[in-house]
Design an enzyme around this catalytic site. Sequence first.
Site, PDB file in Angstrom:
ATOM      1  N   LYS A 123      33.647   9.739 -10.279  1.00 36.49           N
ATOM      2  CA  LYS A 123      33.192  10.557 -11.418  1.00 36.49           C
ATOM      3  C   LYS A 123      33.933  10.141 -12.686  1.00 36.49           C
ATOM      4  O   LYS A 123      33.344  10.110 -13.781  1.00 36.49           O
ATOM      5  CB  LYS A 123      33.428  12.039 -11.104  1.00 36.49           C
ATOM      6  CG  LYS A 123      33.113  12.988 -12.257  1.00 36.49           C
ATOM      7  CD  LYS A 123      31.995  13.943 -11.966  1.00 36.49           C
ATOM      8  CE  LYS A 123      31.560  14.768 -13.147  1.00 36.49           C
ATOM      9  NZ  LYS A 123      31.728  16.194 -12.989  1.00 36.49           N
ATOM     10  N   ASN A 143      21.267  14.126 -23.151  1.00 36.45           N
ATOM     11  CA  ASN A 143      22.532  14.908 -23.195  1.00 36.45           C
ATOM     12  C   ASN A 143      23.406  14.565 -24.378  1.00 36.45           C
ATOM     13  O   ASN A 143      23.581  13.395 -24.703  1.00 36.45           O
ATOM     14  CB  ASN A 143      23.379  14.579 -21.956  1.00 36.45           C
ATOM     15  CG  ASN A 143      23.256  15.623 -20.897  1.00 36.45           C
ATOM     16  OD1 ASN A 143      22.198  16.218 -20.740  1.00 36.45           O
ATOM     17  ND2 ASN A 143      24.342  15.839 -20.182  1.00 36.45           N
TER      18      ASN A 143
END
Length: 313
Positions: free
Chosen positions: A184, A252
């Site tokens: 991540k 986003n």
Amino acid sequence: MKIAVIGAGAMGSLFGAHLAAGGNQVALVDVWEEHVRTINENGLIVEEEGRLRTYRLPALTDPGSLGPQDLVIVFVKSYHTATAIRSAKNLFSGGTQVVTLQNGLGNAEIIAGEAAGTTVIAGTTSHGATVLGPGRIRHAGKGETVIGKVSGGAGRLGEVAAEFNRCGLETRIADDIAGLLWGKLLVNVGINPLTALCKVTNGSLVEMESTLRLMEMLVGEGEAVARAVGVALPYSDALGKVKSVARATGSNRSSMWQDIERGRPTEVDFINGAVVREGEKAGVPTPCNRVVTLLVKALEEKCRGRQPGAFTA
Ligand code: NAD
């Protein structure tokens, strides 16, 4: 379970609300007084799937009246982790499990240092949430949560995962927690600072030649550091993975860009800054991550306090 959430902003409120609705004894702890007062007076309002739902659970600015908890979930921004844990020491005992699903690297280690003797569980979550105002959040998107034990005693990881699942927070246990966190991390390393510096959405990063080149350099350094510290990434093509996430989340505005826009600090020290620190320890040069960290810090300084009142802590 007796559960305290430290940092009841977007994500802390979301997890706290679902765990409380499932019958747990949940308390929200946050330094934002207006938010705490509004939750106690009107309940916590969550906008999800186009509906408004009010959750009733107590919120506190000072956790002093709470005793040791079965589970503490830390959801402050990474730069507040140490202070937040230090001011909530009464929540921890030898039997407490502490979960961090914060972004970046280093939070679990800070927690283990400050809340010695507890079991520390780290992980990632693909839920998305935003604070709309005091006592009100939006659950922007559902996703999977993945957790693994980082340090401490035997721990009851299965119990935590089972409780999250029972309360509608889809969760699984990772075999390799370091790989998960670094996996991540590299996505954030390649996307967040570039969106903040260039003021573009995630998707634009893969459409422009220069940002694509920068992404390649940032992620390449991160990948080299991960290899040097013995972390196995959960994918074989790191740049390919980061590009595909940027495309999938094309419209986003990253949290780092939003933080800059609001004159708030960013988590860059725990993202690109973490690659630099780990690189130094492993003897791997990370010039691109170093420069990008400093550029984001410069923007932070320039924009600090841009919207007075935007700070919640
Ligand atoms: P947020 O800013 O909405 O919430 C953080 C809260 O912590 C604020 O309400 C603030 O008042 C509070 N706080 C600050 N200092 C405190 C202290 N000393 N004690 C108690 N509370 C304190 O942040 P967020 O968006 O919920 O993000 C939290 C973490 O989760 C970050 O690491 C972020 O990267 C990560 N994350 C966020 C999302 C998301 O969609 N928002 C998704 C995945 C991961």
